[in-house]
Design an enzyme around this catalytic site. Structure first.
Site, PDB file in Angstrom:
ATOM      1  N   GLY A  12       0.771  -1.235   0.000  1.00  0.00           N
ATOM      2  CA  GLY A  12       0.000   0.000   0.000  1.00  0.00           C
ATOM      3  C   GLY A  12       0.802   1.285   0.000  1.00  0.00           C
ATOM      4  O   GLY A  12       0.306   2.316   0.439  1.00  0.00           O
ATOM      5  N   ASN A 101      -5.932   2.574 -13.365  1.00  0.00           N
ATOM      6  CA  ASN A 101      -4.939   1.656 -12.832  1.00  0.00           C
ATOM      7  C   ASN A 101      -3.558   2.223 -13.113  1.00  0.00           C
ATOM      8  O   ASN A 101      -3.362   2.957 -14.080  1.00  0.00           O
ATOM      9  CB  ASN A 101      -5.080   0.296 -13.522  1.00  0.00           C
ATOM     10  CG  ASN A 101      -4.077  -0.723 -13.023  1.00  0.00           C
ATOM     11  OD1 ASN A 101      -3.887  -0.903 -11.818  1.00  0.00           O
ATOM     12  ND2 ASN A 101      -3.421  -1.406 -13.943  1.00  0.00           N
ATOM     13  N   HIS A 103       0.334   0.938 -13.882  1.00  0.00           N
ATOM     14  CA  HIS A 103       1.094  -0.244 -14.264  1.00  0.00           C
ATOM     15  C   HIS A 103       2.578   0.110 -14.251  1.00  0.00           C
ATOM     16  O   HIS A 103       2.963   1.155 -14.770  1.00  0.00           O
ATOM     17  CB  HIS A 103       0.673  -0.719 -15.661  1.00  0.00           C
ATOM     18  CG  HIS A 103       1.297  -2.014 -16.033  1.00  0.00           C
ATOM     19  ND1 HIS A 103       0.881  -3.219 -15.515  1.00  0.00           N
ATOM     20  CD2 HIS A 103       2.337  -2.301 -16.849  1.00  0.00           C
ATOM     21  CE1 HIS A 103       1.621  -4.187 -16.013  1.00  0.00           C
ATOM     22  NE2 HIS A 103       2.533  -3.658 -16.824  1.00  0.00           N
ATOM     23  N   ASP A 144      -4.645  -4.292 -18.682  1.00  0.00           N
ATOM     24  CA  ASP A 144      -3.688  -3.281 -19.130  1.00  0.00           C
ATOM     25  C   ASP A 144      -3.907  -2.779 -20.553  1.00  0.00           C
ATOM     26  O   ASP A 144      -2.963  -2.369 -21.218  1.00  0.00           O
ATOM     27  CB  ASP A 144      -2.251  -3.821 -18.989  1.00  0.00           C
ATOM     28  CG  ASP A 144      -1.937  -4.234 -17.563  1.00  0.00           C
ATOM     29  OD1 ASP A 144      -2.408  -3.561 -16.627  1.00  0.00           O
ATOM     30  OD2 ASP A 144      -1.228  -5.239 -17.381  1.00  0.00           O
TER      31      ASP A 144
END
Length: 189
Positions: A12, A101, A103, A144
């Protein structure tokens, strides 16, 4: 006030960085942290910052329990920050262009199922890449492959291990992820 929900499966560090970035801003609130891992370090970090935590298993993610919890929070943006499960299509359909997201590579290279964390950095090292970076993208039904929001790179010619690459990538993540989130929220005003 714009509301953000965060998803993470591990330590985290990105979640904590995002929470700290928005901590004193009156226009943005982190309203929940979701994790599929009851032993994840992200849970303690979120609790330390007094952010509500929701844990769940894969079945609850896919069968509507998690969507009900998300809907109750009315988020403007859902942020996957080290979340390792495939995000369900029914949640993506409910929140189109509101799920992003991060990546740890320059997509479209080193993306797809199984390409996360040290797996990515190891592959980058083995392929003798001269640079790597981060890609922040919208989430769609494929790993992705969503539309890119932000991408930046860093030189890794001096790196000898995946851990050295990871350190450089984490620095990029911490510098750019919260700012990119803020830009998305501002754009969607």
């Amino acid at each position: 006030m714009k509301k953000i929900v965060l998803f993470a499966s591990g330590n985290g560090s990105n979640v904590e960085n995002i929470i700290q970035y928005f901590k004193d801003r009156e226009t943005v609130s982190i309203v929940g942290v979701f994790s599929n891992n009851t032993h994840a370090g992200v849970i303690a970090k979120a609790q330390q910052h007094k952010v509500p935590v929701f844990t769940f298993d894969k079945k609850e993610l896919n069968e509507g329990f998690v969507l009900k919890k998300i809907n109750a929070l009315h988020p403007d943006l859902i942020v996957l920050a080290g979340f390792l499960l495939k995000f369900p299509e029914h949640i993506i359909a409910e929140y189109p262009n509101k799920i992003i997201n991060i990546h740890p590579a320059l997509l479209p290279k080193y993306g797809g199922k199984g390409m996360y964390g040290m797996h990515v950095h190891q592959a980058v090292l083995e392929n003798h890449e001269k640079e790597t970076g981060i890609t922040i993208h919208y989430v769609n039904e494929h790993y992705d492959e969503g539309e890119f929001v932000f991408q930046t790179s860093v030189t890794i010619e001096d790196c000898q291990t995946p851990e050295e690459i990871a350190a450089k990538v984490h620095e990029l993540e911490h510098n750019h992820f919260p700012k990119t989130i803020e830009k998305i929220l501002t754009r969607n005003t």
